[in-house]
Design an enzyme around this catalytic site. Structure first.
Site, PDB file in Angstrom:
ATOM      1  N   GLU A 106      -4.781 -10.445   0.125  1.00 44.92           N
ATOM      2  CA  GLU A 106      -4.564  -9.048  -0.249  1.00 44.92           C
ATOM      3  C   GLU A 106      -4.816  -8.149   0.958  1.00 44.92           C
ATOM      4  O   GLU A 106      -5.735  -8.397   1.747  1.00 44.92           O
ATOM      5  CB  GLU A 106      -5.503  -8.676  -1.398  1.00 44.92           C
ATOM      6  CG  GLU A 106      -5.222  -7.315  -2.020  1.00 44.92           C
ATOM      7  CD  GLU A 106      -5.986  -7.121  -3.320  1.00 44.92           C
ATOM      8  OE1 GLU A 106      -5.889  -7.999  -4.200  1.00 44.92           O
ATOM      9  OE2 GLU A 106      -6.696  -6.114  -3.445  1.00 44.92           O
ATOM     10  N   ASP A 108      -5.220  -4.019   1.640  1.00 41.59           N
ATOM     11  CA  ASP A 108      -5.445  -2.827   0.812  1.00 41.59           C
ATOM     12  C   ASP A 108      -5.561  -1.529   1.587  1.00 41.59           C
ATOM     13  O   ASP A 108      -6.301  -1.440   2.570  1.00 41.59           O
ATOM     14  CB  ASP A 108      -6.770  -2.955   0.052  1.00 41.59           C
ATOM     15  CG  ASP A 108      -6.784  -4.070  -0.962  1.00 41.59           C
ATOM     16  OD1 ASP A 108      -5.701  -4.489  -1.384  1.00 41.59           O
ATOM     17  OD2 ASP A 108      -7.887  -4.512  -1.331  1.00 41.59           O
ATOM     18  N   GLU A 110      -6.947   2.023  -0.025  1.00 43.56           N
ATOM     19  CA  GLU A 110      -7.489   2.664  -1.218  1.00 43.56           C
ATOM     20  C   GLU A 110      -7.996   4.053  -0.843  1.00 43.56           C
ATOM     21  O   GLU A 110      -8.836   4.189   0.062  1.00 43.56           O
ATOM     22  CB  GLU A 110      -8.623   1.845  -1.829  1.00 43.56           C
ATOM     23  CG  GLU A 110      -8.149   0.536  -2.443  1.00 43.56           C
ATOM     24  CD  GLU A 110      -9.281  -0.272  -3.020  1.00 43.56           C
ATOM     25  OE1 GLU A 110      -9.134  -0.782  -4.150  1.00 43.56           O
ATOM     26  OE2 GLU A 110     -10.333  -0.390  -2.338  1.00 43.56           O
TER      27      GLU A 110
END
Length: 295
Positions: A106, A108, A110
């Protein structure tokens, strides 16, 4: 514009004008429907100008999200986004790539909302083989709620680079020789979502959401994907043939000098947390941190 703003503009002009290689291709504006579909609460997604612009809405009943139609193995992924304005504490806007296996990979972005007047926090993380805990947090050098800005990920066999408006804010190198797994064989979909942090926010020391400020709206445009389609095993095998795509070329094996200087600028002026320097969490320095020049 204040003195600080002038210095930031001059710095960005310097670092972008001096780059001689390794700059990803300019994203192409395409409508939402070309590359994405809603994943949940589709009634909380609003479309404008034939899908050229999309808004995600979070209220006390639901958030929402979307995902790419296909899966990809390496490439360049970007969104132009405008974050939730006003009092957005407890609201998380996410843009990330993820595989769907138990030992998942993953990558990311955010965006952690704030109380009015406080800066947004941008958190990045990288999971490899199911292992994460590689958070880095920065303040941005602009207000991400006032206008669209470009957030992008470059992913190849050598490195993962996070960019904000073409400024590299983080690099994660392939450190397989140091015993650190790297995403290279699990196709990933692209996801984005707008949601309430709730318990996650409390554990992370963030404030809880004030529903009197709802609905919360995040805006998106320019749904660019320039990547190797790995939706089937046969296609994924072709993606592993290195050297044929622009992102595999030597210019993208590493950042160049001006890019590293801009990365250092972000680290020195805007970084508020880096797992590489957190001796409480990691008594010894994680092996990838030295190669990533994070220490």
């Amino acid at each position: 514009m204040g003195v600080k703003g002038v210095y930031v503009m001059l710095f960005l002009l310097e670092i972008t004008s001096g780059v001689i290689g390794g700059v990803p291709r300019k994203p192409i504006d395409v409508p939402f429907q070309k590359n994405y579909v809603p994943t949940w609460a589709s009634d909380h997604i609003k479309y404008f100008n034939g899908g050229a612009e999309v808004q995600l809405v979070l209220d006390k009943y639901s958030g929402t999200g979307f995902q790419s139609k296909g899966e990809f193995l390496f490439g360049h992924f970007s969104m132009r986004m405008k974050m939730v304005g006003g009092d957005s504490a407890g609201v998380v806007t996410a843009f990330y790539l993820s595989s769907q296996t138990s030992e998942h990979d993953e990558i990311d972005f955010e965006f952690l909302g704030n109380r009015t007047g406080q800066p947004y926090i941008l958190q990045t993380n990288v999971f490899t083989g199911g292992k994460g805990d590689r958070e880095q947090r920065i303040y941005l050098w602009f207000d991400p709620t006032k206008a669209y800005h470009t957030y992008s990920i470059l992913w190849n066999m050598r490195q993962i680079v996070f960019f904000v408006d073409d400024v590299p804010i983080r690099v994660f190198k392939n450190c397989k020789d140091l015993g650190v797994r790297f995403p290279f064989n699990q196709p990933m979909r692209i996801y984005s979502s707008l949601w309430e942090a709730d318990d996650w926010a409390t554990r992370g020391g963030l404030e809880k959401i004030d529903w009197s400020k709802a609905p919360f709206v995040a805006s998106y445009t320019s749904f660019h994907v320039d990547a190797c389609d790995a939706t089937t095993p046969q296609k994924a095998q072709i993606c592993n043939t290195r050297g044929r795509m622009w992102w595999d070329q030597r210019a993208f094996h590493d950042l160049d000098g001006p890019q590293y200087r801009s990365l250092q600028w972000v680290r020195s002026k805007y970084t508020i947390y880096n797992y590489c320097t957190d001796r409480t969490r990691s008594p010894t320095v994680p092996p990838e941190c030295a190669r990533d020049r994070d220490i």
